[in-house]
Each structure stands twice: as structure tokens, then as C-alpha cells.
Design an enzyme around this catalytic site. Structure first.
Site, PDB file in Angstrom:
ATOM      1  N   GLY A 155      -0.509  -5.267   1.609  1.00 57.54           N
ATOM      2  CA  GLY A 155      -0.351  -6.266   0.976  1.00 57.54           C
ATOM      3  C   GLY A 155       0.521  -7.177   1.867  1.00 57.54           C
ATOM      4  N   THR A 189      -2.901   3.358   3.461  1.00 57.67           N
ATOM      5  CA  THR A 189      -2.755   1.746   3.059  1.00 57.67           C
ATOM      6  C   THR A 189      -1.547   1.267   2.628  1.00 57.67           C
ATOM      7  OG1 THR A 189      -3.448   2.269   0.712  1.00 57.67           O
ATOM      8  CG2 THR A 189      -5.264   1.995   2.300  1.00 57.67           C
ATOM      9  N   LYS A 219      -7.088 -10.585  -3.583  1.00 61.89           N
ATOM     10  CA  LYS A 219      -7.106  -9.599  -2.846  1.00 61.89           C
ATOM     11  C   LYS A 219      -8.000  -8.406  -3.761  1.00 61.89           C
ATOM     12  CE  LYS A 219      -2.592  -8.705  -2.028  1.00 61.89           C
ATOM     13  NZ  LYS A 219      -1.536  -8.530  -1.669  1.00 61.89           N
TER      14      LYS A 219
END
Length: 264
Positions: free
Chosen positions: A200, A196, A162
Site C-alpha cells: 500500500g 506483500t 485497492k
């Protein structure tokens, strides 16, 4: 297999704030048409400002949850997130070893707020967990802590690297095969936001759902990245810190029930 409802077992910690962990995983799997099941590894007191407390669930209870799900409901894919302790990491690795379903391991170490969610002994135990999954999904700091791309791929898994923590105006996420060959990448303009929290967890669960539905890894990856980006843009702006993303994508499930007043 493809077209059926994928059963996704999520092995992860609970986030009381609802933005990450089990809560984000369940929302993601549900929105993408899967059936979410859980084995909770830890209970956290957590909000957008940070993690105030962590209570690991005993390893025996984690294993009992896994056994209850697999022995009756079964699973088409498994997502592993926050693991709780080194003992639990090793026990989960033993239980899942040889299981013939896609396994996505998100090696959670630090929350978006900066709070530590995995101590050094637990991170060391990730070595065993990386031998069993189909895909490992670290962010850049986690990838560095795990020894880099070659060290992760040496375990025989795919790597979803990522790129959200890199500098630049664009975010590049890449999927590498065990031999190091890049299979697919997604490049998107960086979204300027602090909301955010849970990205993940969401990406890994979205990937697991796609793989559990029978998608090739390229297709599952593209769907997962698209889901996360839209969810970031749909963030509800809750909390005073790193806010959660919008897993329901602004959708109101009751809109179809709204209609003319039935009163005469």
C-alpha cells in the site's frame, strides 16, 4: 515539468524492518526517478511478524520537517501515509491546505501483519485530510471504515480503490473521479504469496512520483500498479512472516562496474 526529477515529500512513519513506511516510500520514489524527502510522523519497532512498539513524533517536529523541506527544496508532489495522531493529522491538513501540488493520501490504519497503526481519534481526523489530497488510496477494509466510496468522493478527491483484500483469483484496482465516474482500472491475476508487506505504501508513493513528474492520473496509476506487481514478484523472501516486496526489482546497481580483473 515532465522529464524533470520530481521532488516528492513523504509524510509517514518509519518501519524499522524496511518493508513499509518511509523506507518503502524512499525506495519507490528513488527507483522511479524521483527525489525523496521526508517528514517522519512516528517511529515503529516493526518486522515481518508485526509491530512491537510505536512512538509518535511530536506534532511540532512533524511540522518543522515539512516547513524545512517546503521552504527550501520545494515539492512537486506529496505522499501522506501513517499520520501518528489526530493532532498531527489536523495540523498537517492545515499546513498543506491550498498547496498547489498533487497530494496522495494513503489512510493507513492496520499493517499487513494486522497490527493497528491508527486509533479511532486519528481515523476521525482523516476527514480533514481527505479534503486536501488529489487522490485517496484506501484498501477495502480502510474504505469501509471511511464510509465507502461515496463518503470519500464527497470530499472532492479522486479515489484509488485497492482490490487486494477482495476474494477471487484476480485483483482489480480502480480510480474514480470525484463525480464517481471510473477513470481507469487495472485487473491482474492474484499472486499467491505472503510477501506483500508495504504494497500500500509503495503504490501510493509510486502514484505520487508519477503525478509529480507531470503524468496524467491514468498513466501514473498504470505505472504504479505495474511497479507494485513486479516488486511482489521480486520479493527477497526475508523474515518469518509477511515479507517485504522487492523494491529494487532484482537490480544490482554495481553490475555495470564489474569487469575484467585489472591486475596484470
Amino acid at each position: 515539468m515532465e522529464g524533470l526529477t520530481p521532488r516528492v515529500l513523504i509524510i509517514a512513519g518509519s518501519d524499522s524492518g524496511g518493508g513499509a513506511g518511509i523506507q518503502a516510500d524512499i525506495k519507490t520514489v528513488t527507483m522511479l526517478g524521483g527525489f525523496a524527502m521526508t517528514a517522519i510522523t512516528a517511529v515503529t519497532a516493526q518486522n515481518t511478524l508485526g509491530v512491537q512498539a510505536v512512538h509518535p513524533v511530536p506534532t511540532g517536529i512533524v511540522l518543522a520537517q515539512i516547513e524545512s523541506v517546503l521552504s527550501d527544496l520545494g515539492a512537486d508532489a506529496i505522499k501522506i501515509g501513517m499520520i501518528g495522531s489526530a493532532e498531527t493529522a489536523n495540523a498537517v491538513a492545515d499546513r498543506l491546505s491550498g498547496l498547489d501540488v498533487p497530494i496522495v493520501f494513503d489512510p493507513v490504519m492496520v499493517a499487513t501483519s494486522g497490527s493497528v497503526l491508527a486509533e479511532p481519534p486519528t481515523i476521525a481526523a482523516f476527514e480533514r485530510l481527505m479534503r486536501i489530497p488529489s487522490v485517496v488510496t484506501p484498501n477495502l477494509p480502510e474504505l469501509e471504515a471511511l464510509g465507502g466510496e461515496e463518503a470519500v468522493l464527497a470530499h472532492g478527491c479522486h479515489l484509488l480503490a485497492k482490490g487486494g483484500h477482495a476474494d477471487g483469483n484476480y485483483v482489480i484496482d480502480r480510480v474514480l473521479a470525484p463525480n464517481g465516474r471510473e477513470i481507469v482500472r487495472a485487473e491482474g491475476k492474484r499472486i499467491d504469496t505472503d510477501d506483500t508487506h508495504g504494497t500500500g505504501c509503495t503504490l501510493a508513493s509510486a502514484l505520487a512520483t508519477g503525478l509529480g513528474a507531470g503524468m496524467p492520473i491514468k498513466e501514473a496509476f498504470v505505472q504504479a500498479v505495474r511497479f507494485v506487481r513486479i516488486a511482489i514478484l521480486s520479493a527477497p523472501c526475508f523474515g518469518a512472516g509477511h515479507g517485504p516486496i522487492g523494491h529494487t526489482l532484482g537490480h544490482n546497481p554495481f553490475e555495470q562496474l564489474e569487469g575484467p580483473d585489472d591486475d596484470p
